[in-house]
Scaffold this active site. Sequence first.
Site, PDB file in Angstrom:
ATOM      1  N   LEU A  22       0.847  -1.191   0.000  1.00 22.07           N
ATOM      2  CA  LEU A  22       0.000   0.000   0.000  1.00 22.07           C
ATOM      3  C   LEU A  22       0.884   1.242   0.000  1.00 22.07           C
ATOM      4  O   LEU A  22       1.782   1.368   0.836  1.00 22.07           O
ATOM      5  CB  LEU A  22      -0.914   0.020   1.234  1.00 22.07           C
ATOM      6  CG  LEU A  22      -1.770  -1.221   1.485  1.00 22.07           C
ATOM      7  CD1 LEU A  22      -2.667  -1.003   2.708  1.00 22.07           C
ATOM      8  CD2 LEU A  22      -2.599  -1.586   0.264  1.00 22.07           C
TER       9      LEU A  22
ATOM     10  N   ALA B 254       2.022  -1.672   4.446  1.00 22.38           N
ATOM     11  CA  ALA B 254       1.733  -0.255   4.200  1.00 22.38           C
ATOM     12  C   ALA B 254       3.035   0.512   4.320  1.00 22.38           C
ATOM     13  O   ALA B 254       3.761   0.366   5.311  1.00 22.38           O
ATOM     14  CB  ALA B 254       0.701   0.277   5.194  1.00 22.38           C
ATOM     15  N   CYS B 255       3.331   1.323   3.316  1.00 26.81           N
ATOM     16  CA  CYS B 255       4.574   2.107   3.324  1.00 26.81           C
ATOM     17  C   CYS B 255       4.606   3.017   4.551  1.00 26.81           C
ATOM     18  O   CYS B 255       3.674   3.778   4.811  1.00 26.81           O
ATOM     19  CB  CYS B 255       4.667   2.955   2.068  1.00 26.81           C
ATOM     20  SG  CYS B 255       6.003   4.154   2.119  1.00 26.81           S
ATOM     21  N   ILE B 256       5.706   2.954   5.284  1.00 22.10           N
ATOM     22  CA  ILE B 256       5.767   3.678   6.553  1.00 22.10           C
ATOM     23  C   ILE B 256       5.665   5.193   6.369  1.00 22.10           C
ATOM     24  O   ILE B 256       4.965   5.867   7.134  1.00 22.10           O
ATOM     25  CB  ILE B 256       7.051   3.293   7.341  1.00 22.10           C
ATOM     26  CG1 ILE B 256       7.039   3.912   8.736  1.00 22.10           C
ATOM     27  CG2 ILE B 256       8.315   3.667   6.589  1.00 22.10           C
ATOM     28  CD1 ILE B 256       8.069   3.330   9.677  1.00 22.10           C
TER      29      ILE B 256
ATOM     30  N   ALA C  58       2.077   6.040   5.475  1.00 21.98           N
ATOM     31  CA  ALA C  58       1.137   5.716   6.547  1.00 21.98           C
ATOM     32  C   ALA C  58       1.224   6.716   7.699  1.00 21.98           C
ATOM     33  O   ALA C  58       0.197   7.195   8.189  1.00 21.98           O
ATOM     34  CB  ALA C  58       1.393   4.300   7.055  1.00 21.98           C
TER      35      ALA C  58
END
Lengths: 136, 136, 92, 92, 116, 116
Positions: A43, A81-83, A86
């Site tokens: 994501l 999910a890409c940090i 996010a």
Amino acid sequence: MPDTLGYTFVITGAPWTTQAPQSALSVARAVLAAGHRIDRVFLYGEGVHLASSLASPPSDEHNWPHLWSAFLTEHEISAVACIASALRRGIVDPKEQARYELESSNLRSPFEIAGLGEWVEGNLKSDRVLYFHGAN
Amino acid sequence: MPDTLGYTFVITGAPWTTQAPQSALSVARAVLAAGHRIDRVFLYGEGVHLASSLASPPSDEHNWPHLWSAFLTEHEISAVACIASALRRGIVDPKEQARYELESSNLRSPFEIAGLGEWVEGNLKSDRVLYFHGAN
Amino acid sequence: MTDTTLHITNKAPDHPRFRYCLSAFKEGDALILMEDAVLALTDQEQALPSTSYALSADAQARAVANRAPRQQLIDYNDFVQLTATYSRIINW
Amino acid sequence: MTDTTLHITNKAPDHPRFRYCLSAFKEGDALILMEDAVLALTDQEQALPSTSYALSADAQARAVANRAPRQQLIDYNDFVQLTATYSRIINW
Amino acid sequence: MSTLIIIDQSPYGSWAGREALDMTFSLAAFDQPAALLFVGPGVHWLCQGQNADNLGQKSVEKNLSAASMFGVEDILADAGSCARYNLAIEHLISGTTLVESIRDTIAGYNQVVFAG
Amino acid sequence: MSTLIIIDQSPYGSWAGREALDMTFSLAAFDQPAALLFVGPGVHWLCQGQNADNLGQKSVEKNLSAASMFGVEDILADAGSCARYNLAIEHLISGTTLVESIRDTIAGYNQVVFAG
């Protein structure tokens, strides 16, 4: 009979804003039905909202974060999910909650938070990378 | 000297996706500087993410939800996130948390959750209604 | 480097990226229209390459399926088959 | 009903809604370009009405301020002044 | 105080159109005059025969068909956009009125609003 | 395995371009060949003299100027888009190459990616 291929899915469109998570789920089911493999779902950007544990649509509507997490769990597919995406957008796990001293966390299982390196790895290891963007 | 006008702001673009919350804040400051009044800020669609208490950008970047909530608090301006938009997108207050039996809430003070009736009221009562949409 | 390419777009025909997508199309390539892009099936202003396909579910939702050539409509299984056939894919 | 109107748009010149905005412009109206719309100041494909303004902060960020006529650039205070002057505003 | 809500995007691909409908119905519920104008890909909101079951979404056609009952005054479609997508008036839900000029149409309303 | 990242939107108005840059730098950090192509309003990413202080954002010009140091192989701009916005090569950050054809340009890369 064709070889089994490995797919990485990158979803950049948010649910209830774009159709991206819905299209991606239909394609994902067809990928497995064809005997192929999904290596990872990544994501990115607005797509991280698919990992929200708090999305609460009316009861007569599909809950896309819930449908996606059930699909991922059933088929034991890694989902990240890409940090950077996010954290800016308020999707946090307990570890980031502690680090930023936030009052709560809202990452839905089995999604995990990790860096773009996971996307680079998908580019290298998967046979196919499919992107699901918003239409605007 | 011109009359004092009342403004309603409607923000439909999310922070870290659109410039809408930033533009709206600059205009809001100028509205007050000109001696006008802001009756209400209404978050709609993707704009509800501006009310997230969990947004955690890198420390060298502006935190738009924080800047907005500080501005609203300082000037005692009513701010509402549309309930239908907010619940779908995972922005919930403690009351909705209880109703939907969710594990946490993430609505940033002083934002409140309410219905589109507040927007209709703004249309009727304010002298001006300004919309801040995403650019895509 | 000059393999054939599967182009996939979800953008409506009036979106700038839709035009970039068509302008990148080469002989031997294929095009899948999904989501809002299926409106191109009945767009009178823009011609599509002959190897164009459209997701049936999206065309039915937007009520263009009944006004478009049947052979261009594909389901999600066909979609996956095409992504397996073409090793180079661009998601516009 | 036929008061003059202040049109405000943040869409880039290649966005379909930018064209709708221009097509709705009537004599006596004014136009404010903000965010990505300031790129229209140097767009060679589209002429702007003479009563067009652009937010300076946006034009400076995108480095079009130095290539555009000075008199068209406004700050946020001017923006608010215009919204106070025109009772009918459309945000495109 | 009459409000025109404009929808310029295809149904199903984004959520902004549904939120524009909600605004329209909300105005009507508070007895505020409201009308809808569909332009560009947005004219497909008005097509008869929409079937979104395979997308897992509810069809928007029914909502729109009920718009006049909910007090929405006019449902307008840009004629040029309909021509571009090969849509004749008989393809559209009943009660739709074609308009030739966006400029002239919006001049008849106090407020003109997009949902996003 | 060379990747071309395309940016077709103006800087500052949306975040997708910054996330496209992050993808590009991330590839470079893992020693994967990466290049950038700017088209449409996206060519303004390359303009010299950007000043976003009044928007409360950081200028993207510096990031891009450092791209070659970070291992980004090529920074390409669509010539037609530059002409449309009256941008000559001397307006653009050094190291930019103008390309005449999007089709021919993307044919030279294994992967072509948008960030959103």
